[in-house]
Write an enzyme that holds these catalytic residues in place. Structure first.
Site, PDB file in Angstrom:
ATOM      1  N   SER A 286       0.815  -1.215   0.000  1.00 38.61           N
ATOM      2  CA  SER A 286       0.000   0.000   0.000  1.00 38.61           C
ATOM      3  C   SER A 286       0.857   1.276   0.000  1.00 38.61           C
ATOM      4  CB  SER A 286      -0.940  -0.040   1.204  1.00 38.61           C
ATOM      5  OG  SER A 286      -1.896   0.980   1.163  1.00 38.61           O
ATOM      6  N   ASP A 297       9.921   5.481 -10.121  1.00 40.13           N
ATOM      7  CA  ASP A 297       9.443   6.077 -11.371  1.00 40.13           C
ATOM      8  C   ASP A 297      10.107   7.420 -11.666  1.00 40.13           C
ATOM      9  OD1 ASP A 297       7.835   3.927 -11.709  1.00 40.13           O
ATOM     10  OD2 ASP A 297       5.930   5.001 -11.585  1.00 40.13           O
ATOM     11  N   LYS A 311      -0.484  -4.227  -3.437  1.00 38.27           N
ATOM     12  CA  LYS A 311      -1.806  -3.704  -3.053  1.00 38.27           C
ATOM     13  C   LYS A 311      -1.961  -2.311  -3.654  1.00 38.27           C
ATOM     14  CE  LYS A 311      -4.774  -2.415   0.829  1.00 38.27           C
ATOM     15  NZ  LYS A 311      -4.942  -0.995   0.511  1.00 38.27           N
TER      16      LYS A 311
END
Length: 543
Positions: A286, A297, A311
């Site tokens: 999460s 990223d 998740k």
């Protein structure tokens, strides 16, 4: 031409209105059927029924068909839910677990009421204000230990062959999101974040500020291993500490378009230049994946460890009547590159009702800011993959049977907590004492070799070969059993390491345990290696 557009718009509008009306009609229809069934059962069923229990089962069954994160929170459970999000509660500051007829203290928090009163790991909780706790579950005892700050009670505990009455004053307990930070190598700082409560970003900021007091800071390790997540807002705030203002960290998309949002960093960062390594593993989920995904990223740092949990679902709490709440999945989140890392598709179930993970062959590729390839549909893949820490069968058995816990309790009680610091090392004589103590203890476990041997036995029986090779198989089993008797000594290094961590935790609490474990942590060693080789660090982020 104009009339055509008007006609087309009218048809679309009527379709949407009809679809919405049909949906509401179906909801009303099913509620009407359910309420009649519920009423008829409670009025006419042959035995007495408990309406509350029946309704609870109905709700749980309905929600289980969705995903494990959409849950019903009864009024009696609201306090526990609040603790999860804030890390704050009124109590004594100790963790407990069931041990035969009673509940046993596993650990206490430094300077918490339990610690001040003299409660120690290994204590059996016998009674609270003369109310016996025999047969109580750990959750029932936990509820009794919690209460308004300032209230006092007497806790009766058994420690070895002694019975002690301890006076305890409950206090406001604030669980630390950052239980430890410090230097693990010259110029390399380390921060351990265990959850994303509402104070996580403040504690991370304070920890980094403290590390920066050393002018020779060459790199930072942010440890998110085993961190199950928490508040989405805190995931943004923690990312913001290392990532510039105005940068998208995560976006959410769901059925209700008005709730779709892009979450960006709002504040000036603490440090965007210091080389960063984020540690993750299978237990990182999460909010941990939001932070590690954004770092990866945006090529802000290197991710090391094992693939994270996967998740990618966002929950929102909705207030219900009578003080209850519904935590419902409302959207999926997407990292800055556009990938959703949700590993399991709960909307498509197998015929038996089970769900499957996204196959690696179906995972789509995306690119980071610097053009590196990353994938969706299965958690965050580390830039550098390491082997997870795995316990040998003998160590697992010693832990599960409380044998290490019990010996350490006796050892610390005899040695004295004041003689144990984070540099504690188990001597050869103490190791021998541990082995001698184990001799009359029952240690039952099955190795992978034994499992394979059992499968061979069953297969030979099925294929009618067993009679022919029974003697050979029995001889092999006996020989293997004799070999197992040496497993404790064979795995000495691993067992000693765990013993030392457990011993240090009794005197130096959670902070000491973490600090001790870092001395032989392969993931941390790899992070140090990368951070102390700037060329390799840059090459990973700019291939």
């Amino acid at each position: 031409m104009k009339n055509k557009h008007v006609l087309r718009f009218t048809v679309v509008a009527l379709f949407l209105i009809s679809a919405t009306s049909l949906n509401y009609f179906e909801i009303h229809k099913q509620l009407d059927i359910f309420s009649h069934i519920f009423k008829e059962i409670n009025l006419y069923y042959v035995d007495e029924t408990d309406p509350a229990k029946l309704m609870d089962k109905a709700i749980q069954s309905m929600l289980s068909s969705l995903d494990p994160y959409t849950t019903y929170i009864k009024e009696s459970e609201i306090e526990n839910f609040r603790i999860q999000t804030t890390g704050q509660y009124g109590g004594i500051g100790a963790s407990i677990r069931k041990r035969e007829d009673y509940v046993m203290v596993v650990s206490v928090y430094k300077d918490a009421p339990a610690d001040k009163a003299g409660v120690r790991p290994g204590d059996l909780l016998l009674a609270i204000d003369d109310k016996s706790l025999k047969g109580f579950s750990d959750s029932e005892v936990s509820a009794l230990l919690k209460g308004s700050p300032g209230t006092q009670f007497t806790l009766k505990v058994q420690r070895g062959d002694r019975i002690l009455d301890l006076k305890i004053n409950r206090e406001e307990i604030q669980l630390k999101a950052v239980p430890y930070c410090g230097y693990v190598a010259p110029g390399i700082g380390y921060i351990n974040l265990t959850n994303f409560t509402d104070k996580a970003s403040k504690e991370i900021k304070d920890a980094l500020t403290d590390l920066q007091k050393n002018a020779d800071l060459k790199g930072v390790i942010l440890d998110l291993r085993g961190n199950p997540g928490g508040l989405l807002s805190e995931a943004i705030n923690v990312s913001n500490i290392f990532i510039p203002k105005g940068q998208e960290i995560v976006s959410t998309r769901g059925k209700i378009k008005e709730w779709e949002r892009s979450y960006r960093t709002l504040d000036n960062p603490v440090n965007t230049d210091v080389p960063l390594v984020v540690l993750i593993n299978r237990g990182s989920a999460s909010a941990s994946e939001i932070v590690s995904g954004a770092v990866q990223d945006l090529d802000r740092g290197v991710v090391i460890g094992q693939r994270s949990f996967g998740k990618g679902l966002v929950q929102q709490t909705r207030k219900l009547s009578y003080g209850a709440q519904l935590k419902v999945t409302v959207s999926k989140y997407y990292t800055p590159s556009g990938r959703c890392i949700q590993a399991i598709n709960y909307s498509q179930r197998n015929e038996d009702g089970s769900v499957s993970s996204v196959a690696d062959s179906l995972r789509r590729s995306f690119t980071t800011r610097n053009g590196r390839t990353v994938y969706d549909g299965g958690g965050i893949d580390p830039d550098i993959v390491t082997e997870p820490r795995r316990f040998s069968p003998i160590l697992s058995a010693l832990i599960q049977n409380n044998l290490i816990f019990d010996w350490v309790t006796l050892f610390v009680d005899k040695k004295g907590r004041d003689k144990i610091d984070v540099n504690f090392r188990l001597s050869d004589n103490e190791w021998t004492a541990f082995k001698n103590w184990l001799k009359d203890k029952e240690v039952s476990y099955q190795t992978r070799t034994e499992k394979l041997l059992s499968e061979i036995v069953e297969t030979t029986k099925d294929e009618q070969y067993f009679v022919e090779i029974e003697n050979e198989l029995n001889k092999l089993k006996k020989r293997f059993q004799r070999s197992k008797e040496d497993d404790v000594e064979k795995n000495k290094q691993e067992i000693v390491r765990y013993l030392e961590e457990e011993i240090v935790s009794r005197a130096q609490y959670q902070e000491g345990r973490i600090q001790k474990s870092l001395t032989a942590d392969h993931d941390v060693a790899e992070a140090i290696r990368v951070l102390t080789h700037p060329d390799e660090y840059r090459k990973i982020l700019n291939p």
